[in-house]
Design a protein around this motif. Structure first.
Motif, PDB file in Angstrom:
ATOM      1  N   ASP A 106     -36.000 -17.615 -95.668  1.00 57.99           N
ATOM      2  CA  ASP A 106     -34.757 -16.854 -95.853  1.00 57.99           C
ATOM      3  C   ASP A 106     -33.945 -16.787 -94.564  1.00 57.99           C
ATOM      4  N   ILE A 107     -34.643 -16.618 -93.447  1.00 51.62           N
ATOM      5  CA  ILE A 107     -33.957 -16.577 -92.149  1.00 51.62           C
ATOM      6  C   ILE A 107     -33.291 -17.919 -91.870  1.00 51.62           C
ATOM      7  N   GLN A 108     -34.005 -18.995 -92.171  1.00 53.68           N
ATOM      8  CA  GLN A 108     -33.429 -20.321 -91.968  1.00 53.68           C
ATOM      9  C   GLN A 108     -32.202 -20.532 -92.860  1.00 53.68           C
ATOM     10  N   ASP A 109     -32.303 -20.163 -94.133  1.00 52.96           N
ATOM     11  CA  ASP A 109     -31.198 -20.400 -95.068  1.00 52.96           C
ATOM     12  C   ASP A 109     -29.964 -19.577 -94.717  1.00 52.96           C
ATOM     13  N   ASN A 110     -30.174 -18.338 -94.252  1.00 54.31           N
ATOM     14  CA  ASN A 110     -29.040 -17.438 -94.005  1.00 54.31           C
ATOM     15  C   ASN A 110     -28.435 -17.570 -92.605  1.00 54.31           C
ATOM     16  N   GLY A 165     -39.485  -8.374-107.112  1.00 49.32           N
ATOM     17  CA  GLY A 165     -38.093  -8.279-106.731  1.00 49.32           C
ATOM     18  C   GLY A 165     -37.832  -8.363-105.240  1.00 49.32           C
ATOM     19  N   ALA A 166     -38.884  -8.466-104.423  1.00 44.83           N
ATOM     20  CA  ALA A 166     -38.722  -8.516-102.964  1.00 44.83           C
ATOM     21  C   ALA A 166     -39.061  -9.915-102.451  1.00 44.83           C
ATOM     22  N   SER A 167     -38.200 -10.449-101.608  1.00 49.13           N
ATOM     23  CA  SER A 167     -38.442 -11.773-101.039  1.00 49.13           C
ATOM     24  C   SER A 167     -39.623 -11.740-100.074  1.00 49.13           C
ATOM     25  N   GLN A 168     -40.426 -12.774-100.121  1.00 45.70           N
ATOM     26  CA  GLN A 168     -41.557 -12.908 -99.211  1.00 45.70           C
ATOM     27  C   GLN A 168     -41.222 -13.798 -98.005  1.00 45.70           C
ATOM     28  N   ASP A 169     -39.948 -14.169 -97.888  1.00 45.37           N
ATOM     29  CA  ASP A 169     -39.555 -15.124 -96.844  1.00 45.37           C
ATOM     30  C   ASP A 169     -38.570 -14.555 -95.832  1.00 45.37           C
ATOM     31  N   ASN A 170     -38.260 -13.244 -95.961  1.00 48.35           N
ATOM     32  CA  ASN A 170     -37.329 -12.622 -95.024  1.00 48.35           C
ATOM     33  C   ASN A 170     -38.126 -11.977 -93.886  1.00 48.35           C
ATOM     34  N   TRP A 171     -38.657 -12.806 -92.984  1.00 47.68           N
ATOM     35  CA  TRP A 171     -39.485 -12.282 -91.903  1.00 47.68           C
ATOM     36  C   TRP A 171     -39.378 -13.161 -90.664  1.00 47.68           C
ATOM     37  N   VAL A 172     -39.726 -12.528 -89.549  1.00 47.81           N
ATOM     38  CA  VAL A 172     -39.799 -13.229 -88.257  1.00 47.81           C
ATOM     39  C   VAL A 172     -41.120 -12.848 -87.613  1.00 47.81           C
TER      40      VAL A 172
END
Length: 407
Positions: A163-167, A200-207
């Protein structure tokens, strides 16, 4: 009358009263759909839980200040009095555990991540020791993992979720680029495999950042979670868990006979506890859905009694032409069973559809179990037969002379 002829007559009777048949089916449809939807969602939750914890491996267990699941406010208040598990505790276990093949520690918080004019809010910031990627089976699809040197020097490097990469880095390679976490700059060295969303929560929005760098930004006083890898599941796992338990009790000065001032959880413990909760939820929801089936069965019985009354003369003619009581009984039982079976089939389709809509709308996992589909059809048919016995028996016992006199 053979079974094939009885089935044909039942279909003709139901088709002749289409609207009444459809309205009669609603109770069974709602009951079966409810059961199938609940079972599908519970199976999905269980599958997710098993997959989530098994990703750590059957030989990995955790040591934390609080348990993964707290069941009451009183328990939560009592557990809050426990001392935090600090990085020094982790170092102590790392240096003294002889049955531990691998150890790691993790902390987490939520922060805003920024790159240039782009930003992502509510991102999970994970502070890792360098061994954590292997303990959590974290797949790095681009770049590299942390090293012992990164941890030793508290290097400002990071691994990001998709998610961080995409956004923040749309259409570009993020490796080697810089982002800011709560104002602190980090250089991206790795990108993790996409994990999707759950509940409903993304598992990819992390650093992920080295734990030492994390603690420089957020302090060292908060509790860490220790991950321990044993030689294998079974006896080596128990030996490692017992050794870590003794080391932690000694380190935290737990009195002999007193309960642990920390939580030691294996995957089997967590999966078993979580599965127990979902099964209890499924049992309650299934019980409520069963009420709909009973109501549907009563409606079927009522309609079949009306049908017997309406077709009294027809029954008399059949008996006069040689139909035996068991032939009449079979005819009406087939009608009620067929009606319930059709309702069950529609309910199965509707239940699966409802579960899929819930998955799409809120991300709650769902898994269709073949046994639940078969069971739904069997239960629906059995409901029709059970509640159809009385009307069918009443029809079979009609006196043909009396029946022929009916208007």
């Amino acid at each position: 009358m053979d079974f094939k002829e009885g089935l044909k007559l039942a279909l003709q009777s139901l088709w002749a009263n289409k609207l009444r048949s459809v309205l009669t089916l609603l109770g069974v449809v709602i009951g079966v759909a409810s059961v199938i939807a609940v079972v599908t969602l519970v199976n999905g939750a269980n599958t997710y839980i098993e997959t989530k914890f098994s990703s750590y491996g059957a030989d990995v267990f955790t040591v934390s200040r609080l348990p993964q699941f707290i069941t009451s406010a009183e328990e939560y208040e009592r557990l809050q009095r426990r001392k935090n598990i600090l990085l020094d505790d982790y170092r102590y276990v790392e240096q003294n555990c002889k049955h531990c093949v691998g150890l790691g520690a993790q902390q987490a918080t939520v922060a805003k991540v920024v790159h240039g004019t782009l930003s992502v809010t509510d991102s999970t910031i994970r502070g890792y020791t360098w061994q954590m990627a292997s303990l959590q089976n974290l797949n790095i699809v681009s770049g590299r993992d942390f090293t012992a040197t990164d941890e030793e020097h508290a290097s400002h490097v990071c691994i990001i979720g998709s998610d961080i990469q995409d956004n923040l880095f749309p259409g570009t390679d993020p490796i080697g680029q810089e982002l800011r976490v709560d104002g602190a700059p980090y250089t991206i060295v790795g990108v993790s495999e996409k994990q999707g969303s759950t509940f409903g929560a993304s598992q990819d929005n992390w650093v992920g950042v080295p734990l030492t760098a994390y603690q420089k930004s957020y302090g060292t006083s908060k509790s860490v979670t220790i991950y321990v890898k044993a030689g294998s599941a079974g006896a080596p796992l128990e030996e490692a868990a017992d050794e870590v338990r003794v080391l932690m009790r000694s380190r935290r000065h737990d009195a002999p006979g007193a309960e642990n001032s920390f939580e030691l959880d294996t995957n089997n413990t967590l999966v078993g506890f979580a599965s127990g909760i979902t099964k209890s939820f499924g049992a309650v929801a299934g019980g409520i859905a069963a009420v709909s089936l009973v109501v549907g069965g009563i409606v079927i019985m009522n309609i079949m009694l009306v049908s017997v009354t309406e077709r009294t003369r027809e029954i008399g003619i059949r008996k006069a032409l040689g139909a035996r009581p068991k032939d009449i009984l079979m005819q009406f039982l087939l009608e009620s069973a067929l009606m319930a079976l059709v309702g069950g089939a529609v309910g199965v389709i509707g239940g699966v559809g409802v579960a899929q809509l819930v998955t799409i709308a809120v991300g709650f996992p769902s898994t269709v179990a073949l046994w639940s589909v078969v069971m739904g059809l069997i239960v629906a048919t059995a409901t029709g037969i059970f509640f159809g016995v009385y009307p069918a028996r009443k029809a079979a016992l009609l006196d043909p002379i009396v029946a022929l006199r009916a208007d």
